[in-house]
Design an enzyme around this catalytic site. Structure first.
Site, mmCIF file in Angstrom:
data_model
loop_
_atom_site.group_PDB
_atom_site.id
_atom_site.type_symbol
_atom_site.label_atom_id
_atom_site.label_comp_id
_atom_site.label_asym_id
_atom_site.label_seq_id
_atom_site.Cartn_x
_atom_site.Cartn_y
_atom_site.Cartn_z
ATOM 1 N N ARG A 177 0.939 -0.868 0.424
ATOM 2 C CA ARG A 177 0.252 0.270 0.358
ATOM 3 C C ARG A 177 0.774 1.548 -0.494
ATOM 4 O O ARG A 177 2.094 1.219 0.452
ATOM 5 C CB ARG A 177 -1.108 -0.368 0.944
ATOM 6 C CG ARG A 177 -1.592 -1.060 1.440
ATOM 7 C CD ARG A 177 -2.534 -0.964 2.391
ATOM 8 N NE ARG A 177 -3.891 -2.131 2.795
ATOM 9 C CZ ARG A 177 -3.367 -3.248 3.055
ATOM 10 N NH1 ARG A 177 -2.193 -3.888 3.569
ATOM 11 N NH2 ARG A 177 -4.505 -4.247 3.753
ATOM 12 N N LYS A 201 -1.253 -2.246 8.244
ATOM 13 C CA LYS A 201 -2.513 -2.400 8.815
ATOM 14 C C LYS A 201 -2.903 -3.341 10.553
ATOM 15 O O LYS A 201 -2.146 -3.927 10.511
ATOM 16 C CB LYS A 201 -4.302 -2.944 8.236
ATOM 17 C CG LYS A 201 -4.581 -1.595 6.853
ATOM 18 C CD LYS A 201 -5.701 -2.256 6.648
ATOM 19 C CE LYS A 201 -6.109 -0.694 5.232
ATOM 20 N NZ LYS A 201 -7.255 -0.483 4.766
ATOM 21 N N HIS A 272 -3.068 2.822 -5.149
ATOM 22 C CA HIS A 272 -3.462 1.241 -5.341
ATOM 23 C C HIS A 272 -3.985 0.534 -6.197
ATOM 24 O O HIS A 272 -4.386 -0.667 -6.738
ATOM 25 C CB HIS A 272 -5.401 1.689 -4.219
ATOM 26 C CG HIS A 272 -5.262 0.678 -3.826
ATOM 27 N ND1 HIS A 272 -4.989 -0.069 -2.099
ATOM 28 C CD2 HIS A 272 -6.287 0.010 -3.499
ATOM 29 C CE1 HIS A 272 -5.750 -0.198 -1.765
ATOM 30 N NE2 HIS A 272 -6.453 -0.904 -2.463
ATOM 31 N N ARG A 275 -1.052 -1.875 -6.945
ATOM 32 C CA ARG A 275 -1.152 -3.016 -5.772
ATOM 33 C C ARG A 275 -2.352 -4.279 -6.921
ATOM 34 O O ARG A 275 -1.649 -5.174 -6.281
ATOM 35 C CB ARG A 275 -1.506 -2.443 -4.604
ATOM 36 C CG ARG A 275 -2.120 -3.996 -3.872
ATOM 37 C CD ARG A 275 -2.894 -2.871 -2.347
ATOM 38 N NE ARG A 275 -3.613 -3.659 -1.452
ATOM 39 C CZ ARG A 275 -2.506 -4.235 -0.193
ATOM 40 N NH1 ARG A 275 -1.201 -4.784 -0.557
ATOM 41 N NH2 ARG A 275 -3.563 -5.452 0.961
ATOM 42 N N HIS A 298 -3.492 -9.339 3.478
ATOM 43 C CA HIS A 298 -4.881 -9.364 3.795
ATOM 44 C C HIS A 298 -5.179 -10.146 4.722
ATOM 45 O O HIS A 298 -5.195 -11.313 5.196
ATOM 46 C CB HIS A 298 -5.536 -10.324 2.835
ATOM 47 C CG HIS A 298 -6.094 -9.510 1.623
ATOM 48 N ND1 HIS A 298 -5.942 -9.416 0.206
ATOM 49 C CD2 HIS A 298 -5.486 -7.497 1.284
ATOM 50 C CE1 HIS A 298 -6.035 -8.048 -0.416
ATOM 51 N NE2 HIS A 298 -5.595 -7.214 0.639
ATOM 52 N N TYR A 307 -9.298 -10.409 -6.682
ATOM 53 C CA TYR A 307 -9.044 -10.660 -7.447
ATOM 54 C C TYR A 307 -8.692 -11.767 -8.753
ATOM 55 O O TYR A 307 -8.678 -11.730 -9.999
ATOM 56 C CB TYR A 307 -6.993 -10.599 -7.765
ATOM 57 C CG TYR A 307 -6.868 -9.644 -6.228
ATOM 58 C CD1 TYR A 307 -7.374 -7.976 -6.790
ATOM 59 C CD2 TYR A 307 -6.537 -10.114 -5.434
ATOM 60 C CE1 TYR A 307 -7.124 -6.825 -5.535
ATOM 61 C CE2 TYR A 307 -6.452 -8.215 -4.148
ATOM 62 C CZ TYR A 307 -6.549 -7.632 -4.992
ATOM 63 O OH TYR A 307 -5.805 -6.345 -4.191
#
Length: 326
Positions: A177, A201, A272, A275, A298, A307
């Site tokens: 990110r 995150k 993004h 990404r 994730h 995806y």
């Protein structure tokens, strides 16, 4: 109605509430303050994400108060559904409604976990199914053109040019990110193993590999570019702005949009989008979902699975274009 979508890659909808607690009863204002401390101190969320969650929850509490609720235990499923229904009548998209439903469920789960309510009304709250939109991605040839064009402009050895090539290479090579990129320090790189340590995150750390082209671009930036931009106070930041401070996310987004605009036929995407591109090319190249999940950071495999819709859609288009009986 169905359960909420994975929202790891998309921040909650940011609202602009009145001064938090201004129109709320004291019990609601107090719980909102406690929730803010929880988001900041325990979940370690970014200021933007904290503001977004608080905006959603403040809106929910204001709506519940208008329905007669004065205490968190007065929140019930009827109030939650009424709040979402009102926003639906205002024309908000399904995606926004799904994110706000997720914010409500996270809030009521916290209330129940901390003993502030006897039952969790959000556990039974569904979400509108968000439309499955395919993210725009670059083709492999477009990604190559993007970086080659940037490298051509950096041939003069300018520090900004060398930095830009290194950032583009690393974004595409790793799928990290933009906030993770700007937060990198020099010591996060292990050039011997060609891996980078990333703080994602929730301050979760992961190690992501990168290839030889990114390694060369990083070497050129560190050997010839960074030292020209570094100033007293630059600190350990891997990527520096023109004034020597840590580069910010807005500058990276501007760079990516500008460089991609120079690639004929390429979709207008930002960091993004790179990404998304990295994930799509990994899956198209044969990488398994679990590995891509780990690389992207994730928490849920469901987030990575979207995806596969991109790769399936591309396969379908190729089939229609190439097969004589498609």
């Amino acid at each position: 109605m169905t359960t909420g979508p994975a929202v790891e890659d998309v921040a909650p909808t940011e609202a602009q509430p009145q001064e938090l607690g201004e129109v709320l009863p004291e019990s609601f204002a107090g719980v909102l303050g406690s929730y803010e401390r929880h988001l900041v101190a325990e979940r370690d969320l970014t200021p933007h994400t904290v503001r977004a969650y608080l905006g959603d929850v403040a809106g929910l509490l204001e709506h519940a108060h208008r329905l007669g609720a004065t205490h968190p235990d007065d929140l019930d499923l009827r109030a939650l559904r009424s709040w979402l229904a009102k926003q639906h009548s205002m024309g908000l998209t399904r995606t926004t409604l799904a994110r706000r439903a997720t914010a409500a469920r996270v809030f009521t789960a916290w209330l129940a976990r901390t003993g502030q309510v006897t039952t969790d009304p959000g556990a039974a709250l569904g979400s509108p199914k968000a439309p499955q939109t395919l993210p725009a991605v670059l083709g492999a040839d477009e990604a190559e053109q993007l970086i080659r064009a940037a490298a051509d402009l950096a041939d003069d050895g300018s520090p900004v040019g060398l930095r830009d090539v290194a950032m583009l290479e690393l974004l595409y090579a790793t799928g990290i990110r933009v906030g993770e990129l700007t937060g990198l320090d020099v010591d996060d790189l292990d050039d011997g193993r060609r891996v980078v340590r990333v703080l994602g995150k929730g301050r979760k750390e992961r190690t992501v590999p990168y290839g030889a082209p990114a390694a060369r671009a990083l070497d050129h930036w560190l050997d010839r570019g960074r030292r020209q931009l570094a100033r007293e106070g630059s600190g350990p930041a891997l990527f520096l702005g023109a004034r020597g401070g840590r580069i910010d996310q807005r500058a990276v987004r501007t760079l990516v949009h500008r460089r991609i605009a120079e690639v004929p036929g390429a979709p207008d995407i930002g960091p993004h989008g790179l990404r998304h591109t990295a994930a799509t090319h990994l899956l198209e190249g044969g990488a398994d979902l679990r590995s891509v999940q780990e690389l992207l950071g994730h928490a849920s495999l469901a987030t990575t699975q979207r995806y596969t819709h991109v790769t399936t859609d591309r396969l379908r288009r190729a089939y229609r274009q190439a097969h004589p009986r498609a």
